[in-house]
Design a protein around this motif. Structure first.
Motif, PDB file in Angstrom:
ATOM      1  N   ALA A  21     -10.327  -8.464   2.583  1.00 31.20           N
ATOM      2  CA  ALA A  21     -11.014  -7.269   3.076  1.00 31.20           C
ATOM      3  C   ALA A  21     -10.104  -6.502   4.008  1.00 31.20           C
ATOM      4  O   ALA A  21      -9.084  -6.985   4.449  1.00 31.20           O
ATOM      5  CB  ALA A  21     -12.291  -7.683   3.821  1.00 31.20           C
ATOM      6  N   GLN A  22     -10.509  -5.277   4.337  1.00 29.61           N
ATOM      7  CA  GLN A  22      -9.670  -4.433   5.174  1.00 29.61           C
ATOM      8  C   GLN A  22      -9.595  -4.960   6.595  1.00 29.61           C
ATOM      9  O   GLN A  22      -8.723  -4.571   7.343  1.00 29.61           O
ATOM     10  CB  GLN A  22     -10.209  -2.994   5.159  1.00 29.61           C
ATOM     11  N   GLN A  23     -10.530  -5.853   6.978  1.00 28.68           N
ATOM     12  CA  GLN A  23     -10.523  -6.360   8.348  1.00 28.68           C
ATOM     13  C   GLN A  23      -9.495  -7.462   8.564  1.00 28.68           C
ATOM     14  O   GLN A  23      -9.405  -8.000   9.664  1.00 28.68           O
ATOM     15  CB  GLN A  23     -11.911  -6.892   8.717  1.00 28.68           C
ATOM     16  N   GLN A  24      -8.743  -7.856   7.560  1.00 28.33           N
ATOM     17  CA  GLN A  24      -7.663  -8.811   7.804  1.00 28.33           C
ATOM     18  C   GLN A  24      -6.757  -8.263   8.904  1.00 28.33           C
ATOM     19  O   GLN A  24      -6.491  -7.055   8.960  1.00 28.33           O
ATOM     20  CB  GLN A  24      -6.837  -9.017   6.529  1.00 28.33           C
ATOM     21  N   ASN A 202      -1.641   3.801   6.524  1.00 27.59           N
ATOM     22  CA  ASN A 202      -2.396   2.790   5.788  1.00 27.59           C
ATOM     23  C   ASN A 202      -3.639   2.361   6.561  1.00 27.59           C
ATOM     24  O   ASN A 202      -4.035   1.189   6.533  1.00 27.59           O
ATOM     25  CB  ASN A 202      -1.503   1.584   5.502  1.00 27.59           C
ATOM     26  N   LYS A 203      -4.252   3.324   7.200  1.00 27.28           N
ATOM     27  CA  LYS A 203      -5.444   3.048   7.989  1.00 27.28           C
ATOM     28  C   LYS A 203      -6.517   2.391   7.123  1.00 27.28           C
ATOM     29  O   LYS A 203      -6.779   2.833   6.008  1.00 27.28           O
ATOM     30  CB  LYS A 203      -5.985   4.344   8.590  1.00 27.28           C
ATOM     31  N   GLY A 204      -7.095   1.331   7.631  1.00 25.19           N
ATOM     32  CA  GLY A 204      -8.130   0.633   6.885  1.00 25.19           C
ATOM     33  C   GLY A 204      -7.608  -0.435   5.961  1.00 25.19           C
ATOM     34  O   GLY A 204      -8.389  -1.141   5.313  1.00 25.19           O
ATOM     35  N   LYS A 205      -6.268  -0.574   5.879  1.00 24.09           N
ATOM     36  CA  LYS A 205      -5.665  -1.597   5.030  1.00 24.09           C
ATOM     37  C   LYS A 205      -4.879  -2.565   5.920  1.00 24.09           C
ATOM     38  O   LYS A 205      -4.230  -2.139   6.874  1.00 24.09           O
ATOM     39  CB  LYS A 205      -4.716  -0.962   4.013  1.00 24.09           C
ATOM     40  N   PRO A 206      -4.900  -3.849   5.603  1.00 30.38           N
ATOM     41  CA  PRO A 206      -4.092  -4.780   6.402  1.00 30.38           C
ATOM     42  C   PRO A 206      -2.605  -4.568   6.120  1.00 30.38           C
ATOM     43  O   PRO A 206      -2.209  -4.342   4.972  1.00 30.38           O
ATOM     44  CB  PRO A 206      -4.557  -6.155   5.923  1.00 30.38           C
ATOM     45  N   CYS A 207      -1.807  -4.622   7.156  1.00 34.70           N
ATOM     46  CA  CYS A 207      -0.364  -4.383   7.015  1.00 34.70           C
ATOM     47  C   CYS A 207       0.426  -5.558   7.591  1.00 34.70           C
ATOM     48  O   CYS A 207       0.054  -6.130   8.617  1.00 34.70           O
ATOM     49  CB  CYS A 207       0.053  -3.108   7.752  1.00 34.70           C
ATOM     50  N   PHE A 208       1.529  -5.870   6.917  1.00 32.64           N
ATOM     51  CA  PHE A 208       2.532  -6.788   7.455  1.00 32.64           C
ATOM     52  C   PHE A 208       3.819  -6.003   7.606  1.00 32.64           C
ATOM     53  O   PHE A 208       4.289  -5.365   6.658  1.00 32.64           O
ATOM     54  CB  PHE A 208       2.766  -7.978   6.529  1.00 32.64           C
TER      55      PHE A 208
END
Length: 458
Positions: A21-24, A202-208
């Motif tokens: 999910a996006q909350q990662q 990439n707002k709302g997406k988990p990023c590394f």
């Protein structure tokens, strides 16, 4: 203690439930270049002050027994990215010309099929980026290194020592050039800007994100005046202090940027260094013996700070847990919610609980090798020059050459500065550790030659 453990377990379960999910949580790895164990004030540094890094530690957790995978750049970075001891991928020193790599008995680049944190997190729904120094292949006369995208990165901007150098940083055929659009002293700010922009886009997406600046590596170029006077940079203490001050400022600006984006509580930031300092000016290694290029503690025991407001309790200092760079891959994957059964076999151990605030006294064994011959591995000189192999096993650390000579044993609990070689006082312990260490070394894979073309973007 039971309540604390329950809180840690609950945090990890929440990460796992949110996987996909996006909350990662966003995961940012800030890897400093050649930062000594005592370059940061809160690590006992007696040199320049580092108020922003000190603030990061005060707002998060600071670890005092974290080890890099190597005392030099390229293999230490490979250890992080792959979760494996770098010698398993035939990386023994910094990557350079083909001739130089052959002299170091190493490959020309990290093979694309190696495990990659970025590739694993991308498979779990993360957007991935690398901003900063790469140094895992490419540059000089090595033209067939894989693209950074081959390791799972969606976006990147890198320096000269990469297969895909950013033209704004690399107008000339060297580490920097005066006509570069982004000046040498502005590079860390540029990489910080790129990282913040990637998160915003990439707002709302988990990023590394790998945020890997090439500060505070020599030669130091703190401003235009310095470049005019010394076009190739210098190595004076004044120049170092100026570069460190700017670097510290930019780390603070990055943390502030996360808060301004409203994502600081959804972002885990881990800060460390690839290897020890050189030159040290007598204070950059702190109480530890050794420098960059040395398997003594000053070359491999690095600062590590973990920061995530709301998830990591502020002001923690963990002097108990033994951590290794190879642990970052399984740890980040656990935090991202990737099941352990989906991970490749690596040398690292999941230490997510430790990062989130639960110290562990678990017995750990680590291995290192640096210095395969006397011609390509001439430095450092004097008492900082270590034997070529090392093992830490609990409180014990043994160093020895591959031919079994120059055996040294230290009890790091009593002698963290490695001043008193007690191998003759504990012959059974020394013999046991030497056998384990030499067995590990002799089982390492033989050097494999590089294929002609392995471009990830073709």
């Amino acid at each position: 203690m039971r309540i604390k453990s329950l809180l840690i377990t609950t945090s990890l379960c929440m990460y796992a439930l949110l996987a996909g999910a996006q909350q990662q949580p966003h995961i940012i790895l800030i890897l400093t270049d050649d930062m000594g164990s005592a370059d940061i004030s809160c690590y006992g540094g007696t040199g320049p002050q580092t108020p922003n890094l000190d603030r990061m530690a005060a707002e998060g957790a600071r670890f005092t027994q974290y080890y890099s995978a190597s005392p030099i750049c390229s293999p230490s970075r490979a250890g992080i990215l792959t979760g494996s001891y770098p010698a398993r991928w035939n990386l023994t020193s910094y990557l350079q010309t083909r001739k130089g790599n052959t002299a170091c008995e190493q490959a020309d680049f990290l093979r694309a099929e190696a495990p990659s944190i970025a590739r694993l997190l991308k498979s779990a729904g993360y957007r991935t980026a690398h901003f900063g120094k790469w140094h895992l292949g490419g540059g000089r006369d090595v033209k067939n290194a894989p693209s950074i995208t081959a390791y799972g990165f969606d976006a990147y901007s890198s320096t000269w020592e990469s297969p895909d150098p950013d033209p704004l940083l690399t107008s000339g055929n060297w580490i920097w050039s005066k006509p570069d659009s982004v000046k040498r002293w502005d590079r860390t700010a540029y990489f910080v800007d790129r990282a913040l922009a990637f998160l915003a886009a990439n707002k709302g997406k988990p990023c590394f994100i790998n945020l890997w600046p090439d500060d505070v590596h020599t030669p130091w170029v703190p401003d235009e005046t310095s470049m005019d006077r010394m076009p190739k940079g210098g190595e004076s203490q004044r120049q170092f202090e100026a570069v460190l001050a700017e670097y510290d400022k930019q780390i603070g600006r990055f943390l502030d940027g996360l808060k301004q984006l409203g994502i600081d509580q959804q972002t885990l930031v881990v800060f460390t260094s690839d290897n020890g300092a050189l030159p040290t000016f007598g204070f950059r290694s702190g109480k530890f013996r050794g420098t960059k290029l040395s398997l003594y503690e000053g070359g491999i025991r690095m600062p590590l700070i973990a920061w995530q407001p709301g998830s990591i309790r502020a002001g923690q200092v963990d002097s108990t847990s033994l951590l290794n760079a190879t642990d970052l891959l399984p740890t980040f994957c656990r935090i991202a919610g990737i099941p352990a059964k989906k991970l490749p076999k690596t040398d690292g151990t999941d230490r997510a609980g430790v990062l989130l605030g639960e110290p562990s006294s678990k017995h750990r064994t680590f291995f290192w090798e640096y210095g395969r011959n006397d011609s390509a591995f001439k430095y450092p000189n004097g008492r900082n020059r270590s034997p070529s192999l090392a093992i830490r096993d609990g409180k014990w650390k043994l160093l020895v050459n591959a031919d079994s000579s120059s055996e040294e044993l230290y009890d790091l609990g009593k002698d963290p500065s490695e001043q008193n070689n007690i191998a003759t006082m504990h012959p059974a312990t020394a013999a046991q550790l030497k056998s384990k260490l030499l067995g590990w070394y002799r089982a390492l894979p033989k050097l494999k030659t590089s294929p002609d073309v392995v471009r990830g973007d073709e």
